[in-house]
Design a protein around this motif. Structure first.
Motif, PDB file in Angstrom:
ATOM      1  N   THR A  46      56.336  52.131  52.100  1.00 54.73           N
ATOM      2  CA  THR A  46      55.606  52.793  53.179  1.00 54.73           C
ATOM      3  C   THR A  46      55.584  51.862  54.377  1.00 54.73           C
ATOM      4  OG1 THR A  46      54.202  53.962  51.587  1.00 54.73           O
ATOM      5  CG2 THR A  46      53.436  53.875  53.856  1.00 54.73           C
ATOM      6  N   ILE A 158      54.090  65.251  50.371  1.00 55.95           N
ATOM      7  CA  ILE A 158      53.679  64.293  49.353  1.00 55.95           C
ATOM      8  C   ILE A 158      52.166  64.350  49.257  1.00 55.95           C
ATOM      9  CG2 ILE A 158      53.739  62.372  51.025  1.00 55.95           C
ATOM     10  CD1 ILE A 158      54.392  60.541  48.595  1.00 55.95           C
ATOM     11  N   ARG A 159      51.677  64.680  48.081  1.00 58.49           N
ATOM     12  CA  ARG A 159      50.246  64.750  47.807  1.00 58.49           C
ATOM     13  C   ARG A 159      49.907  63.543  46.938  1.00 58.49           C
ATOM     14  NH1 ARG A 159      48.236  69.766  49.223  1.00 58.49           N
ATOM     15  NH2 ARG A 159      46.464  69.654  47.789  1.00 58.49           N
ATOM     16  N   SER A 160      49.119  62.640  47.493  1.00 59.96           N
ATOM     17  CA  SER A 160      48.811  61.367  46.834  1.00 59.96           C
ATOM     18  C   SER A 160      47.375  61.377  46.337  1.00 59.96           C
ATOM     19  CB  SER A 160      49.026  60.201  47.809  1.00 59.96           C
ATOM     20  OG  SER A 160      50.367  60.177  48.263  1.00 59.96           O
ATOM     21  N   ASN A 201      47.376  55.452  40.900  1.00 56.96           N
ATOM     22  CA  ASN A 201      47.835  56.225  42.051  1.00 56.96           C
ATOM     23  C   ASN A 201      48.912  57.191  41.568  1.00 56.96           C
ATOM     24  OD1 ASN A 201      48.834  55.255  45.420  1.00 56.96           O
ATOM     25  ND2 ASN A 201      47.168  56.538  44.738  1.00 56.96           N
ATOM     26  N   HIS A 203      51.647  60.352  42.855  1.00 58.26           N
ATOM     27  CA  HIS A 203      52.293  61.031  43.974  1.00 58.26           C
ATOM     28  C   HIS A 203      53.052  62.242  43.446  1.00 58.26           C
ATOM     29  CE1 HIS A 203      51.471  57.582  46.563  1.00 58.26           C
ATOM     30  NE2 HIS A 203      52.046  56.790  45.665  1.00 58.26           N
ATOM     31  N   ILE A 205      55.552  65.157  44.897  1.00 60.72           N
ATOM     32  CA  ILE A 205      56.372  65.475  46.070  1.00 60.72           C
ATOM     33  C   ILE A 205      56.973  66.866  45.884  1.00 60.72           C
ATOM     34  CG2 ILE A 205      58.269  64.743  47.553  1.00 60.72           C
ATOM     35  CD1 ILE A 205      57.889  61.907  46.509  1.00 60.72           C
ATOM     36  N   SER A 243      47.261  64.454  51.825  1.00 61.38           N
ATOM     37  CA  SER A 243      48.541  65.151  51.902  1.00 61.38           C
ATOM     38  C   SER A 243      49.245  64.756  53.196  1.00 61.38           C
ATOM     39  CB  SER A 243      48.307  66.668  51.861  1.00 61.38           C
ATOM     40  OG  SER A 243      49.471  67.371  52.256  1.00 61.38           O
TER      41      SER A 243
END
Length: 255
Positions: A46, A158-160, A201, A203, A205, A243
């Motif tokens: 990132t 991407i929903r994290s 965490n 993710h 996608i 998001s």
């Protein structure tokens, strides 16, 4: 006068029961082994760009990708996707790399690159275009569909999720069922959980032809019996979520 009828009590208890986190039995197996069956590590970079350096940054990173591709016989990594953030954290870019051979493959690749003068020159130059960086090593959930490069002009989401410690297995148990409700439109691109970096965490996608398609696809899932129950069981596991809408870079293998 303010008493509650048995029927109302039953409905309320049924609703609350969906929000309770079910107990996970102790296990001697590591969670990563139970949730992922591949000796493949994914690297999510990132990068937060300086607003006035977007073009220079992207040109620099594309040259970096081409350099790594030219050493494919020595390196065990490849770029899976590269996106700029369109909605969410602006001036942000995500790069997803795949490493073959587990962490041993990562060690070999890193050792090779830190002795490559051209790579180090590009990395030093890139520092002039960045405000900050973050790196995570991820594993892919075994129940998600295989990652396949997409063609055309797509948008990604991407929903994290930041989960409560100790709930990763519960998350996996629920999403192993939930993903079946999201297969029909081939929207599922990738699903990961962290190994190094920000822990607990997750993710997810997703790939859509456009934002309207995203809206229609997500709304259609709520019309499928059982989807609401999967959501109800996973909501209590989440500490934080956000998001971001992504657009592929010109050099991204998936479009």
């Amino acid at each position: 006068m303010f008493g509650t009828t048995p029927q109302k009590c039953e409905n309320r208890e049924g609703w609350f029961s969906k929000l309770l986190v079910r107990r996970i039995e102790p296990t001697k197996e590591p969670h990563s082994r139970m949730l992922s069956d591949k000796d493949v590590i994914y690297e999510l970079q990132t990068h937060n760009m300086r607003p006035d350096s977007r073009k220079k940054y992207l040109q620099n990173y594309e040259r970096t990708v081409r350099l790594i591709e030219s050493h494919k016989n020595e390196l065990s990594c490849e770029l899976v996707a590269s996106w700029t953030v369109q909605v969410g954290d602006m001036d942000q870019v995500l790069h997803l790399w795949r490493h073959i051979g587990g962490f041993s493959g990562i060690d070999r690749s890193k050792h090779f690159l830190i002795h490559d003068k051209d790579y180090l020159t590009l990395e030093e130059e890139r520092g002039n275009y960045l405000r900050s960086r973050h790196l995570q090593y991820l594993l892919s959930f075994s129940y998600w569909p295989p990652i396949e490069a997409r063609k055309g002009n797509n948008v990604y989401e991407i929903r994290s999720y930041s989960l409560k410690p100790g709930t990763m297995i519960e998350w996996g148990n629920n999403w192993a069922r939930a993903i079946n409700y999201r297969r029909q439109n081939q929207e599922a691109f990738a699903g990961f959980f962290s190994q190094v970096g920000r822990l607990y965490n997750v993710h997810h996608i997703w790939c859509y032809s456009d934002l309207h398609c995203r809206k229609e696809t997500r709304e259609s899932a709520w019309r499928l019996p059982g989807w609401d129950e999967c959501v109800a069981y996973t909501v209590p596991l989440i500490r934080e979520m956000h998001s971001r809408i992504l657009h592929p870079t010109s050099f991204s293998p998936t479009q």
